[in-house]
Design a protein around this motif. Structure first.
Motif, PDB file in Angstrom:
ATOM      1  N   ALA A  70     109.307  27.804  65.521  1.00 47.61           N
ATOM      2  CA  ALA A  70     109.295  28.445  64.085  1.00 47.61           C
ATOM      3  C   ALA A  70     108.234  28.600  63.577  1.00 47.61           C
ATOM      4  CB  ALA A  70     110.635  27.452  62.979  1.00 47.61           C
ATOM      5  N   ILE A  91     115.336  30.662  59.150  1.00 47.70           N
ATOM      6  CA  ILE A  91     114.702  29.509  60.490  1.00 47.70           C
ATOM      7  C   ILE A  91     116.219  29.402  60.252  1.00 47.70           C
ATOM      8  CG2 ILE A  91     113.486  27.964  60.625  1.00 47.70           C
ATOM      9  CD1 ILE A  91     112.598  29.797  61.371  1.00 47.70           C
ATOM     10  N   ASP A  96     114.522  23.839  60.051  1.00 46.27           N
ATOM     11  CA  ASP A  96     113.528  23.803  59.433  1.00 46.27           C
ATOM     12  C   ASP A  96     114.072  22.036  58.682  1.00 46.27           C
ATOM     13  OD1 ASP A  96     113.048  25.267  56.568  1.00 46.27           O
ATOM     14  OD2 ASP A  96     114.472  23.563  55.831  1.00 46.27           O
ATOM     15  N   THR A  99     110.822  21.231  60.805  1.00 40.87           N
ATOM     16  CA  THR A  99     109.625  21.431  60.301  1.00 40.87           C
ATOM     17  C   THR A  99     108.990  20.700  58.842  1.00 40.87           C
ATOM     18  OG1 THR A  99     110.479  23.250  58.763  1.00 40.87           O
ATOM     19  CG2 THR A  99     109.755  23.894  61.174  1.00 40.87           C
ATOM     20  N   TYR A 131     119.587  31.637  58.252  1.00 43.70           N
ATOM     21  CA  TYR A 131     119.550  32.384  60.524  1.00 43.70           C
ATOM     22  C   TYR A 131     120.511  32.544  60.775  1.00 43.70           C
ATOM     23  CZ  TYR A 131     118.711  31.839  64.911  1.00 43.70           C
ATOM     24  OH  TYR A 131     118.707  32.321  66.375  1.00 43.70           O
ATOM     25  N   THR A 137     114.481  36.667  62.684  1.00 44.15           N
ATOM     26  CA  THR A 137     113.816  36.082  63.763  1.00 44.15           C
ATOM     27  C   THR A 137     114.935  35.248  65.098  1.00 44.15           C
ATOM     28  OG1 THR A 137     114.253  34.818  61.534  1.00 44.15           O
ATOM     29  CG2 THR A 137     113.535  33.093  63.513  1.00 44.15           C
ATOM     30  N   TYR A 141     112.090  36.036  68.750  1.00 47.01           N
ATOM     31  CA  TYR A 141     112.421  35.023  69.159  1.00 47.01           C
ATOM     32  C   TYR A 141     112.552  35.373  70.778  1.00 47.01           C
ATOM     33  CZ  TYR A 141     113.183  30.320  71.240  1.00 47.01           C
ATOM     34  OH  TYR A 141     112.912  28.570  71.388  1.00 47.01           O
ATOM     35  N   TRP A 153     119.617  25.891  67.270  1.00 47.00           N
ATOM     36  CA  TRP A 153     119.812  27.448  65.822  1.00 47.00           C
ATOM     37  C   TRP A 153     121.321  27.459  65.935  1.00 47.00           C
ATOM     38  CZ3 TRP A 153     115.372  30.258  64.468  1.00 47.00           C
ATOM     39  CH2 TRP A 153     113.802  29.102  65.239  1.00 47.00           C
TER      40      TRP A 153
END
Length: 190
Positions: A70, A91, A96, A99, A131, A137, A141, A153
């Motif tokens: 990400a 995301i 997230d 992260t 997301y 995204t 990916y 995800w």
């Protein structure tokens, strides 16, 4: 005026390069270890727990990999657009959350990224956790690494559904607003 988003294939190419640079850095192992160090201070009621049968010991490593991806996607979009807002691509919530654990390793991540001219993008008031598997995204990916693991995800609507379920469970034990408040009075220490 909205920024024209780069083709997913261009983002994927950049993200793969960013990921390789991060992972090849001499301080990467220290960064990984620090990011995966979950003490009793790390508690989240609405990020990681939306993963079905979440278990830190089993899920931390694969989720760390998704967090790296990400960050790499965001950095690649920024490199192509020079736009913070454009780089805040959607995301998934559990990714997230990981992260955030990575971003908490400020000095390590800054040194690693600086060595390669990588700009790490994250600003809470601009982030998107909406997301979906048919999003920009997801296209980026897929072009870089194949299908995003659906365990982590999760589509936004599913996250909302799971958060509502968790919220009900938290309420049943006296935790209001998914752990943001409670009415528990602790006994005073003499």
């Amino acid at each position: 005026m909205p920024v024209q988003m780069p083709a997913p294939e261009l983002v994927a190419e950049g993200a793969v390069q960013v990921l390789a640079l991060l992972q090849g850095d001499p301080e990467f192992d220290a960064f990984r270890a620090a990011s995966l160090e979950y003490s009793d201070d790390w508690q989240c009621f609405t990020g990681f727990p939306v993963v079905s049968e979440w278990k830190l010991e089993d899920d931390a490593e694969p989720l760390f990999e998704e967090g790296l991806r990400a960050i790499s996607l965001k950095a690649a979009v920024f490199a192509l657009t020079n736009d913070d807002r454009a780089a805040e691509v959607a995301i998934a919530v559990p990714v997230d959350e990981m992260t955030h654990a990575m971003l908490a390793q400020t000095q390590l991540l800054h040194r690693i990224a600086s060595r390669y001219g990588i700009t790490v993008i994250h600003q809470t008031d601009q982030e998107h956790t909406d997301y979906t598997s048919d999003s920009y995204t997801a296209d980026c990916y897929r072009a870089a690494w194949g299908t995003p693991p659906p365990r982590y995800w999760l589509d936004h609507d599913e996250v909302v559904r799971r958060r509502e379920h968790l919220g009900g469970l938290y309420e049943s034990i006296g935790m209001g607003r998914s752990g943001r408040e409670h009415a528990i009075t602790f006994e005073a220490v003499a």
